[in-house]
Scaffold this motif. Structure first.
Motif, short mmCIF file in Angstrom:
data_model
loop_
_atom_site.label_atom_id
_atom_site.label_comp_id
_atom_site.label_asym_id
_atom_site.label_seq_id
_atom_site.Cartn_x
_atom_site.Cartn_y
_atom_site.Cartn_z
N PHE A 103 0.86 -1.17 0.00
CA PHE A 103 0.00 0.00 0.00
C PHE A 103 0.91 1.23 0.00
N ALA A 104 0.94 1.93 -1.12
CA ALA A 104 1.79 3.13 -1.21
C ALA A 104 0.94 4.36 -0.87
N VAL A 126 2.51 -8.02 -11.29
CA VAL A 126 1.42 -7.35 -10.60
C VAL A 126 0.17 -7.52 -11.45
N PRO A 127 -0.93 -7.99 -10.91
CA PRO A 127 -1.15 -8.33 -9.50
C PRO A 127 -0.95 -9.80 -9.15
N ALA A 128 -0.51 -10.62 -10.10
CA ALA A 128 -0.44 -12.06 -9.85
C ALA A 128 0.36 -12.41 -8.59
N LYS A 129 1.56 -11.84 -8.51
CA LYS A 129 2.41 -12.16 -7.36
C LYS A 129 2.38 -11.09 -6.28
N MET A 130 2.01 -9.91 -6.70
CA MET A 130 2.03 -8.79 -5.74
C MET A 130 0.91 -7.82 -6.09
N SER A 131 0.12 -7.50 -5.09
CA SER A 131 -0.92 -6.48 -5.30
C SER A 131 -0.36 -5.13 -4.90
N LEU A 132 -0.82 -4.11 -5.59
CA LEU A 132 -0.31 -2.76 -5.32
C LEU A 132 -1.47 -1.77 -5.31
N ILE A 133 -1.42 -0.88 -4.36
CA ILE A 133 -2.49 0.10 -4.27
C ILE A 133 -1.89 1.46 -3.94
#
Lengths: 335, 335
Positions: B243-244, B264-271
DNA sequence: ATAATCCCCGTTATCGCTCACATGGCGATC
DNA sequence: GATCGCCATGTGAGCGATAACGGGGATTAT
């Protein structure tokens, strides 16, 4: 019960001199003895005296305020420009009165100018990136010092511009040097000054290398428009490079290319304009053209202040040179 | 030879009335017959009369200008806020005098405020996203109406804030609902108000779900810092979501993830946070929190004008509710 | 010693406007 | 028809500063 703030007379009384002497101290007039000056300064400090700018403005006819007419200040360019101008203005003791336009027809431009003049600004900075039709700014009284930034020439009003044509040429020539033959351009909205200049630079560079195919799609500076424009451009499979007229549109282009599974820069080179702080961190890092807004702001203010103070101005047209930031989004043409 | 512009007396003379009648017409005072009013208006038009704001300000003690104290206006947040405030101010007939701070120690804040007060503003909008130490804004005379935007509570000064805690919670709870257990946070600089609130929301959401691991790396809002922070975060392989605290840093994170070959987002979700106009066109489209700057600007100005006009104010603390824009950068946790 | 010259400082007018109060006219009231 | 009152307008003062000019006292020249 806010009692009246102290005036010159209060200070004068407190230090046993006349109000005129206080005024002289305030304006660093020379004919004041050190002793009285010190006395007056002490009283000012003690009473918390603050000169009333309105009163001064009334009698001198100068407001120490300069008016800025600008367009959408959420865009990176205008915002940076405005910021730079503000800083410069503050350095020389001027406040800023900014009017931002929602639309840029001739009428609202003139209204904005009128508004600022009514407010009594000492000078005008017009960030005028649009073509407004004939006789722009005709309602500026000759007595109001003015500088036009990023706008079309308007008679004898001094102006400061980034050399947009050169910027576009740098970008396109870089692509040409990498062997690209068909270089598409995503331009800004048609009625913008910068749009036309960048198109001109792009065409010019192509012509110089005898590249006759000029595929042009107009955007509106937004990422969305860059995205749409790129989808349009991709209908021509021969295009190997895209020059976007700003970084936001380049960012949109990146998305369209990604969706079309066209690798950047392997299959398609991409170049932007503006050098947003973010552009260096796009994937891939975006090659782009850098404009020195700080410099533009400073120069235009210098030019304005010179006029206000009645100095002779040597250069009426100031061009700032942009530079190319070469990064990972451009590479040799495929084949 | 700029001759003196026409004054009320000139208008009065031209229409055969007294200057006071002209003043009454100007201020829409009622006790003026339609006939004289029309006559006066005609003369004003003919002479090109423009009221002298400085003179009016002198006698009324009101300048019809409000002062805005802000920070770096090239950042999207402050720029949007400023723009919204400017629009709102103009709608109600106020001009803006903006001072931007380069650094945010207590002293420059006070200088900025002093500067604006000296300039005679009728009210103050302080965009104060930093903690400035104890007793901030202590030098604002009680008589100057003030509104604080996005800042810490300061005694009885009304304020308008986006509910940052809620925003962060929305973001983190969204990630939790997708099954993420270890959610890292890239925060803003420590001394920012928003930074602290977003951290608080993040922690709070984690606590609610009994997630005790709280990996936090501080950035400075820039894409670069997001990039660096992410490299740091990736040292912990258990992290599945980031979460940025703003979109620029999220963009930097995207680059770091791309370099580490983490999908992203398969291995890492980002918001992210802010919903930049560009965020929707990142690859992948960025899930983010939207703040309604327009609304904040409008509300804070309403609050300020109410004070200036001496109305009673009901709500002293106004919170604007942010919303979550769910897009492609967040997905179910892997495994 | 007297006149001339500066240096300091005070007095008065003025900027363009609004505010508080004065005034003239006309209809309504009794 | 005299009194009242209100409406429309005029008169004068004053906001807080700067500008222009005037004048006393010390210093220098004659």
């Amino acid at each position: 019960m806010a009692k009246r703030p102290p005036s010159m007379f209060d200070v004068a009384q407190a230090s046993g001199v006349s109000h005129q002497t206080v005024s002289r101290v305030l304006n660093n007039h020379e004919s004041v003895s050190d002793k009285t000056r010190a006395k007056v300064l002490a009283s000012m400090e003690k009473l918390g005296y603050r000169p009333n700018l309105a009163a001064r403005a009334l009698v001198t006819g100068k407001s120490s305020t300069i008016g800025v007419l600008s367009y959408d200040t959420t865009l990176f360019g205008p915002a940076s420009m405005l910021h730079a101008i503000r800083e410069s203005a503050r350095d020389v003791g001027y406040a800023l009165n900014t009017v931002t336009l929602k639309s840029i027809d001739r009428e609202s431009v003139e209204n904005g100018i009128q508004e600022l003049i009514n407010a009594g600004v000492d000078g005008l900075v017009i960030i005028a990136p649009h073509y407004v039709g004939d006789k722009p700014f005709s309602n500026i009284p000759g007595s109001v010092p003015t500088v036009i930034v990023e706008g079309e020439d308007a008679g004898k009003i001094p102006s400061v511009n980034v050399d947009q044509i050169l910027g576009a040429q740098l970008a396109v020539e870089h692509l040409i040097s990498l062997g690209h033959k068909r270089i598409a351009h995503i331009s800004g909205p048609e009625n913008w000054f910068e749009t036309q200049k960048r198109i001109e630079g792009w065409k010019c560079a192509l012509d110089k290398s005898k590249l006759s195919t000029k595929s042009l799609v107009a955007g509106d500076w937004s990422a969305r428009s860059g995205y749409e424009a790129t989808k349009e451009i991709l209908k021509d499979p021969k295009v190997t490079a895209i020059f976007a007229a700003n970084d936001s549109m380049a960012l949109g282009a990146l998305k369209a290319l990604s969706e079309a599974k066209i690798a950047v820069p392997a299959k398609m080179s991409l170049i932007g304009f503006d050098n947003l702080p973010e552009s260096e961190f796009l994937v891939p890092e975006l090659t782009t053209v850098t404009q020195d807004f700080q410099e533009v702001g400073k120069r235009s203010l210098d030019l304005l202040i010179a006029q206000i103070e009645g100095k002779k101005i040597s250069t009426k047209r100031l061009a700032i040179t942009p530079t190319l930031a070469i990064r990972a989004s451009t590479a040799k043409a495929p084949h």
